[in-house]
Design a protein around this motif. Structure first.
Motif, short mmCIF file in Angstrom:
data_model
loop_
_atom_site.label_atom_id
_atom_site.label_comp_id
_atom_site.label_asym_id
_atom_site.label_seq_id
_atom_site.Cartn_x
_atom_site.Cartn_y
_atom_site.Cartn_z
N LEU A 194 0.82 -1.21 0.00
CA LEU A 194 0.00 0.00 0.00
C LEU A 194 0.85 1.26 0.00
O LEU A 194 0.57 2.23 -0.70
CB LEU A 194 -0.93 0.00 1.22
CG LEU A 194 -2.05 -1.06 1.21
CD1 LEU A 194 -2.82 -1.01 2.52
CD2 LEU A 194 -2.99 -0.83 0.03
N VAL A 195 1.90 1.25 0.80
CA VAL A 195 2.79 2.41 0.85
C VAL A 195 3.52 2.59 -0.48
O VAL A 195 3.74 3.71 -0.95
CB VAL A 195 3.79 2.26 2.01
CG1 VAL A 195 4.82 3.38 1.96
CG2 VAL A 195 3.06 2.29 3.34
N ALA A 196 3.90 1.49 -1.12
CA ALA A 196 4.58 1.56 -2.41
C ALA A 196 3.71 2.23 -3.46
O ALA A 196 4.21 2.96 -4.33
CB ALA A 196 4.97 0.15 -2.87
N ILE A 197 2.40 2.00 -3.40
CA ILE A 197 1.48 2.64 -4.35
C ILE A 197 1.51 4.16 -4.16
O ILE A 197 1.51 4.93 -5.13
CB ILE A 197 0.05 2.09 -4.16
CG1 ILE A 197 0.01 0.62 -4.57
CG2 ILE A 197 -0.95 2.91 -4.97
CD1 ILE A 197 -1.31 -0.07 -4.27
N ASN A 198 1.55 4.61 -2.91
CA ASN A 198 1.66 6.05 -2.64
C ASN A 198 2.98 6.62 -3.17
O ASN A 198 3.02 7.73 -3.71
CB ASN A 198 1.55 6.31 -1.14
CG ASN A 198 1.71 7.78 -0.80
OD1 ASN A 198 0.88 8.60 -1.12
ND2 ASN A 198 2.84 8.12 -0.18
N ILE A 199 4.05 5.84 -3.04
CA ILE A 199 5.35 6.28 -3.54
C ILE A 199 5.31 6.43 -5.06
O ILE A 199 5.91 7.36 -5.62
CB ILE A 199 6.45 5.29 -3.11
CG1 ILE A 199 6.61 5.30 -1.60
CG2 ILE A 199 7.78 5.63 -3.77
CD1 ILE A 199 7.53 4.22 -1.07
N LEU A 200 4.63 5.52 -5.75
CA LEU A 200 4.48 5.62 -7.20
C LEU A 200 3.83 6.96 -7.57
O LEU A 200 4.23 7.62 -8.54
CB LEU A 200 3.63 4.47 -7.73
CG LEU A 200 4.30 3.10 -7.83
CD1 LEU A 200 3.27 2.04 -8.19
CD2 LEU A 200 5.42 3.12 -8.87
N TRP A 201 2.82 7.37 -6.81
CA TRP A 201 2.14 8.63 -7.07
C TRP A 201 3.08 9.83 -6.87
O TRP A 201 3.08 10.77 -7.67
CB TRP A 201 0.91 8.75 -6.17
CG TRP A 201 0.22 10.08 -6.21
CD1 TRP A 201 0.07 10.96 -5.19
CD2 TRP A 201 -0.42 10.68 -7.34
NE1 TRP A 201 -0.62 12.07 -5.60
CE2 TRP A 201 -0.94 11.93 -6.92
CE3 TRP A 201 -0.61 10.28 -8.67
CZ2 TRP A 201 -1.62 12.77 -7.77
CZ3 TRP A 201 -1.30 11.14 -9.52
CH2 TRP A 201 -1.79 12.36 -9.07
N GLN A 202 3.90 9.78 -5.82
CA GLN A 202 4.86 10.84 -5.57
C GLN A 202 5.87 10.94 -6.72
O GLN A 202 6.24 12.04 -7.15
CB GLN A 202 5.60 10.59 -4.24
CG GLN A 202 4.72 10.64 -3.01
CD GLN A 202 4.10 12.01 -2.78
OE1 GLN A 202 4.70 13.04 -3.08
NE2 GLN A 202 2.88 12.01 -2.27
#
Length: 319
Positions: A194-202
């Motif tokens: 889940l955190v990796a998905i947020n990093i992709l957005w950043q």
């Protein structure tokens, strides 16, 4: 002599940016060491993924430092408008590294989904990781604020990258606490994904912003409004301004427009107006470089028009 205060301020800005970029290297190495120690203590796949992202941070810090030094170099024969765009290239590379880090995290976490394992010494590992997260949060906030204030895309991108690392650490921290208290080891890899998905957005946001700079994006609306206000307030004697254009390249701004003056006006008088406008615009937009094309009344107006003192519009001129 009138440009000396501006040049002094710009040199001070450059020194601040370069100094922060340098300190990013040892800080990122120290944080990476703490996170890898947390992984070694616990064996947590989420903490390993967090440490892998910090490895990307170290690489990005080296890239940012050397690119920022290059971007600060003054204009030369081969780069007559300066080297400012090098910072955008660095920011794009950093955005790509952010995305790569997210993909690596997902890869590691995906394998752990099917064979979750309980952590060893979880509280010690979490404490170490929390210290690393606090250091990163403080450092990222400094980089984002200074990078934004001093128009350094590479420094700001580095700050956003590190802030995404802070989000990762916070998510991992919460997830591992839940895993310890509930006994559900699968929470470890799930939260990492889940955190990796947020990093992709950043990473996407960093790349998108930097590509805008490489494509000669115009000044921000508030900056353009400041330019227009400066022209309106300091254009006495001119008949109008049209074909206003601008572009931003890191800390530098490039602005050009056509200044319409009476056909009877002397070159010296027109030059005085140009000097007055240049001083006002540089005060509003530090680091701006201007090109003003003077033309006599009767020429057809085109492009963006700006209201000047005593004249409300250029519509119909030359027709």
């Amino acid at each position: 002599m009138k440009d000396k205060p501006v040049n002094t301020a710009l040199n001070k800005d450059r020194a601040i940016i370069e100094r922060l970029a340098f300190w990013g290297i040892p800080i990122s190495i120290g944080v990476m060491g703490l996170k890898m120690l947390a992984w070694w203590v616990t064996g947590s796949v989420a903490l390993l993924s967090d440490g892998m992202e910090s490895l990307v941070n170290v690489t990005a810090a080296f890239i940012a430092y050397f690119v920022i030094r290059y971007a600060q170099r003054p204009a030369d024969h081969d780069h007559q408008f300066g080297h400012h765009k090098a910072e955008y290239i660095s920011a794009v590379v950093e955005g790509v590294l952010i995305i790569v880090a997210a993909i690596l995290i997902i890869q590691e976490a995906w394998g752990a989904l099917f064979s979750p394992e309980a952590m060893q010494a979880p509280w010690l590992g979490l404490a170490i990781n929390a210290v690393a997260g606090v250091i990163n949060a403080i450092w990222a906030t400094i980089l984002i604020r200074v990078g934004t204030a001093h128009r350094s895309p590479a420094l700001a991108a580095d700050g956003h990258h590190i802030m995404s690392d802070v989000v990762t650490s916070a998510g991992v921290f919460i997830g591992l606490i839940l895993a310890v208290f509930t006994g559900y080891a699968i929470l470890d890899p799930l939260l990492a994904i889940l955190v990796a998905i947020n990093i992709l957005w950043q990473g996407y946001k960093v790349i998108s912003h930097s590509l805008g700079g490489l494509m000669d994006k115009a000044l921000e609306p508030d900056e353009e409004a400041a330019v227009r206000d400066a022209i309106t307030a300091h254009s006495a004697g001119a008949l109008g301004v049209h074909d206003l254009r601008s572009r931003r390249a890191g800390a530098a701004a490039f602005i050009d427009f056509h200044l319409v003056v009476p056909a009877s006006m002397t070159v010296g008088e027109a030059h005085d107006i140009c000097d007055r406008l240049e001083d006002a615009i540089k005060e509003a937009i530090p680091g701006a470089t201007l090109a003003i094309h003077v033309e006599p009344e009767g020429e057809r107006a085109h492009g963006q028009k700006v209201e000047v003192e005593g004249h409300t519009s250029l519509e119909g001129m030359g027709e």
